[in-house]
Design a protein around this motif. Sequence first.
Motif, PDB file in Angstrom:
ATOM      1  N   LEU A   1       0.826  -1.210   0.000  1.00 46.94           N
ATOM      2  CA  LEU A   1       0.000   0.000   0.000  1.00 46.94           C
ATOM      3  C   LEU A   1       0.862   1.264   0.000  1.00 46.94           C
ATOM      4  CD1 LEU A   1      -2.685  -0.970   2.690  1.00 46.94           C
ATOM      5  CD2 LEU A   1      -2.958  -0.990   0.192  1.00 46.94           C
ATOM      6  N   PHE A   2       2.084   1.133   0.515  1.00 48.86           N
ATOM      7  CA  PHE A   2       2.958   2.294   0.675  1.00 48.86           C
ATOM      8  C   PHE A   2       4.169   2.261  -0.244  1.00 48.86           C
ATOM      9  CE2 PHE A   2       0.551   1.724   4.539  1.00 48.86           C
ATOM     10  CZ  PHE A   2       0.065   2.995   4.743  1.00 48.86           C
ATOM     11  N   SER A   3       4.150   1.398  -1.230  1.00 45.88           N
ATOM     12  CA  SER A   3       5.335   1.237  -2.086  1.00 45.88           C
ATOM     13  C   SER A   3       5.312   2.084  -3.354  1.00 45.88           C
ATOM     14  CB  SER A   3       5.500  -0.242  -2.460  1.00 45.88           C
ATOM     15  OG  SER A   3       4.399  -0.668  -3.238  1.00 45.88           O
ATOM     16  N   ASN A   4       4.209   2.736  -3.644  1.00 40.39           N
ATOM     17  CA  ASN A   4       4.122   3.531  -4.865  1.00 40.39           C
ATOM     18  C   ASN A   4       4.942   4.814  -4.710  1.00 40.39           C
ATOM     19  OD1 ASN A   4       3.322   5.314  -6.938  1.00 40.39           O
ATOM     20  ND2 ASN A   4       1.385   4.232  -7.164  1.00 40.39           N
ATOM     21  N   PRO A   5       5.953   4.997  -5.541  1.00 34.73           N
ATOM     22  CA  PRO A   5       6.800   6.188  -5.402  1.00 34.73           C
ATOM     23  C   PRO A   5       6.083   7.491  -5.749  1.00 34.73           C
ATOM     24  CG  PRO A   5       7.408   4.957  -7.365  1.00 34.73           C
ATOM     25  CD  PRO A   5       6.384   4.134  -6.633  1.00 34.73           C
ATOM     26  N   ASP A   6       4.936   7.413  -6.402  1.00 39.91           N
ATOM     27  CA  ASP A   6       4.184   8.625  -6.746  1.00 39.91           C
ATOM     28  C   ASP A   6       3.343   9.139  -5.578  1.00 39.91           C
ATOM     29  OD1 ASP A   6       5.100   8.765  -9.404  1.00 39.91           O
ATOM     30  OD2 ASP A   6       3.641   7.253 -10.003  1.00 39.91           O
ATOM     31  N   HIS A   7       3.175   8.331  -4.544  1.00 35.07           N
ATOM     32  CA  HIS A   7       2.395   8.759  -3.392  1.00 35.07           C
ATOM     33  C   HIS A   7       3.305   9.472  -2.400  1.00 35.07           C
ATOM     34  CE1 HIS A   7      -0.671   6.548  -5.266  1.00 35.07           C
ATOM     35  NE2 HIS A   7      -0.537   5.402  -4.646  1.00 35.07           N
ATOM     36  N   TYR A   8       2.704  10.293  -1.590  1.00 36.68           N
ATOM     37  CA  TYR A   8       3.443  11.079  -0.604  1.00 36.68           C
ATOM     38  C   TYR A   8       2.859  10.756   0.768  1.00 36.68           C
ATOM     39  CZ  TYR A   8       5.481  15.118   1.669  1.00 36.68           C
ATOM     40  OH  TYR A   8       6.195  15.919   2.505  1.00 36.68           O
ATOM     41  N   THR A   9       3.656  10.144   1.647  1.00 37.06           N
ATOM     42  CA  THR A   9       3.158   9.709   2.953  1.00 37.06           C
ATOM     43  C   THR A   9       3.938  10.352   4.082  1.00 37.06           C
ATOM     44  OG1 THR A   9       2.435   7.572   2.079  1.00 37.06           O
ATOM     45  CG2 THR A   9       2.740   7.711   4.452  1.00 37.06           C
ATOM     46  N   LEU A  10       3.185  10.875   5.039  1.00 38.70           N
ATOM     47  CA  LEU A  10       3.735  11.366   6.298  1.00 38.70           C
ATOM     48  C   LEU A  10       3.268  10.436   7.403  1.00 38.70           C
ATOM     49  CD1 LEU A  10       2.940  15.187   5.936  1.00 38.70           C
ATOM     50  CD2 LEU A  10       5.153  14.063   5.603  1.00 38.70           C
ATOM     51  N   VAL A  11       4.093  10.266   8.427  1.00 38.79           N
ATOM     52  CA  VAL A  11       3.716   9.448   9.569  1.00 38.79           C
ATOM     53  C   VAL A  11       3.826  10.275  10.841  1.00 38.79           C
ATOM     54  CG1 VAL A  11       4.381   7.264   8.486  1.00 38.79           C
ATOM     55  CG2 VAL A  11       6.032   8.487   9.918  1.00 38.79           C
ATOM     56  N   ALA A  12       3.043   9.873  11.840  1.00 37.75           N
ATOM     57  CA  ALA A  12       3.161  10.428  13.185  1.00 37.75           C
ATOM     58  C   ALA A  12       3.911   9.405  14.014  1.00 37.75           C
ATOM     59  CB  ALA A  12       1.785  10.700  13.773  1.00 37.75           C
ATOM     60  N   GLU A  13       4.893   9.872  14.747  1.00 38.12           N
ATOM     61  CA  GLU A  13       5.700   8.988  15.581  1.00 38.12           C
ATOM     62  C   GLU A  13       5.605   9.433  17.037  1.00 38.12           C
ATOM     63  OE1 GLU A  13      10.339   8.757  16.185  1.00 38.12           O
ATOM     64  OE2 GLU A  13       9.789   7.839  14.261  1.00 38.12           O
ATOM     65  N   TYR A  14       5.420   8.459  17.920  1.00 36.57           N
ATOM     66  CA  TYR A  14       5.394   8.710  19.356  1.00 36.57           C
ATOM     67  C   TYR A  14       6.232   7.636  20.033  1.00 36.57           C
ATOM     68  CZ  TYR A  14       3.619   9.026  24.128  1.00 36.57           C
ATOM     69  OH  TYR A  14       3.519   9.141  25.489  1.00 36.57           O
ATOM     70  N   ASP A  15       7.188   8.047  20.817  1.00 40.56           N
ATOM     71  CA  ASP A  15       8.035   7.108  21.550  1.00 40.56           C
ATOM     72  C   ASP A  15       8.669   6.084  20.603  1.00 40.56           C
ATOM     73  OD1 ASP A  15       9.246   6.208  23.878  1.00 40.56           O
ATOM     74  OD2 ASP A  15       7.587   4.871  24.394  1.00 40.56           O
ATOM     75  N   SER A  16       9.202   6.561  19.482  1.00 39.01           N
ATOM     76  CA  SER A  16       9.892   5.748  18.466  1.00 39.01           C
ATOM     77  C   SER A  16       8.993   4.737  17.760  1.00 39.01           C
ATOM     78  CB  SER A  16      11.102   5.008  19.080  1.00 39.01           C
ATOM     79  OG  SER A  16      12.013   5.924  19.617  1.00 39.01           O
ATOM     80  N   LYS A  17       7.688   4.964  17.774  1.00 40.73           N
ATOM     81  CA  LYS A  17       6.732   4.053  17.123  1.00 40.73           C
ATOM     82  C   LYS A  17       5.791   4.864  16.239  1.00 40.73           C
ATOM     83  CE  LYS A  17       3.370   0.503  18.367  1.00 40.73           C
ATOM     84  NZ  LYS A  17       3.967  -0.722  17.880  1.00 40.73           N
ATOM     85  N   VAL A  18       5.546   4.373  15.025  1.00 39.18           N
ATOM     86  CA  VAL A  18       4.596   5.032  14.131  1.00 39.18           C
ATOM     87  C   VAL A  18       3.185   4.746  14.632  1.00 39.18           C
ATOM     88  CG1 VAL A  18       3.656   5.067  11.785  1.00 39.18           C
ATOM     89  CG2 VAL A  18       6.133   5.007  12.146  1.00 39.18           C
ATOM     90  N   ILE A  19       2.427   5.825  14.839  1.00 40.43           N
ATOM     91  CA  ILE A  19       1.071   5.693  15.385  1.00 40.43           C
ATOM     92  C   ILE A  19      -0.007   6.135  14.397  1.00 40.43           C
ATOM     93  CG2 ILE A  19       1.820   5.829  17.780  1.00 40.43           C
ATOM     94  CD1 ILE A  19       0.968   8.827  17.699  1.00 40.43           C
ATOM     95  N   GLY A  20       0.406   6.580  13.221  1.00 45.63           N
ATOM     96  CA  GLY A  20      -0.567   6.980  12.210  1.00 45.63           C
ATOM     97  C   GLY A  20       0.130   7.442  10.943  1.00 45.63           C
ATOM     98  N   HIS A  21      -0.657   7.547   9.888  1.00 45.89           N
ATOM     99  CA  HIS A  21      -0.129   8.043   8.609  1.00 45.89           C
ATOM    100  C   HIS A  21      -1.204   8.814   7.880  1.00 45.89           C
ATOM    101  CE1 HIS A  21      -2.170   5.905   5.310  1.00 45.89           C
ATOM    102  NE2 HIS A  21      -2.413   4.994   6.234  1.00 45.89           N
ATOM    103  N   VAL A  22      -0.766   9.679   6.994  1.00 44.90           N
ATOM    104  CA  VAL A  22      -1.631  10.301   5.999  1.00 44.90           C
ATOM    105  C   VAL A  22      -0.905  10.177   4.677  1.00 44.90           C
ATOM    106  CG1 VAL A  22      -0.749  12.658   6.357  1.00 44.90           C
ATOM    107  CG2 VAL A  22      -3.021  12.320   5.361  1.00 44.90           C
ATOM    108  N   THR A  23      -1.635   9.784   3.648  1.00 45.73           N
ATOM    109  CA  THR A  23      -1.042   9.607   2.328  1.00 45.73           C
ATOM    110  C   THR A  23      -1.774  10.472   1.316  1.00 45.73           C
ATOM    111  OG1 THR A  23      -0.356   7.349   2.843  1.00 45.73           O
ATOM    112  CG2 THR A  23      -0.521   7.927   0.509  1.00 45.73           C
ATOM    113  N   LEU A  24      -1.000  11.178   0.516  1.00 48.02           N
ATOM    114  CA  LEU A  24      -1.540  11.896  -0.636  1.00 48.02           C
ATOM    115  C   LEU A  24      -1.292  11.011  -1.849  1.00 48.02           C
ATOM    116  CD1 LEU A  24      -0.223  15.495   0.108  1.00 48.02           C
ATOM    117  CD2 LEU A  24      -2.476  14.521   0.619  1.00 48.02           C
TER     118      LEU A  24
END
Length: 164
Positions: A43-66
Amino acid sequence: MEHIIRCLENTDTSDLAEIYSFQSVTQNTSQVPFLSSEKVASLFSNPDHYTLVAEYDSKVIGHVTLFMTTKVRDRHCSGVGIAIHPDFHGKGVGKSLMIKAIEQADNWLNLVRLELEVHCDNPTAVALYEKLGFEHEGTKRLSTFKHGKYSDMFVMSRIAPNFR
């Protein structure tokens, strides 16, 4: 709760797979429960997409993808997808991710239109999108299947304010 927003890294896959392992998450996305880690990674391997993640205590807790497109006539548009770990629902993670994605869209990615679909029975998400400038464009009746029945989706979009 203090968290940071950053770009997606290859090492984030296992945390994202954990987020998508919760039915309370997948029920409000276009995905089905019980995704494999390989499926989540794809789901996150497409190089044309733009993804940001939220990190808390060195763990990803969410993402938003354009979801960027290579269609010449649609390059000013992007779809939006978001998912937050259930332990962090209602704590401002989704809002901060959406704000950063909108800032990137407006100021760096030259996007005019952000669009999304949201389940009509998810008033928390609808309220967030409305607060961030998304407007209702319509309702897709019986557009998705979840919990053994068909349900409706709202189509919403946000037009960059400097474009109007």
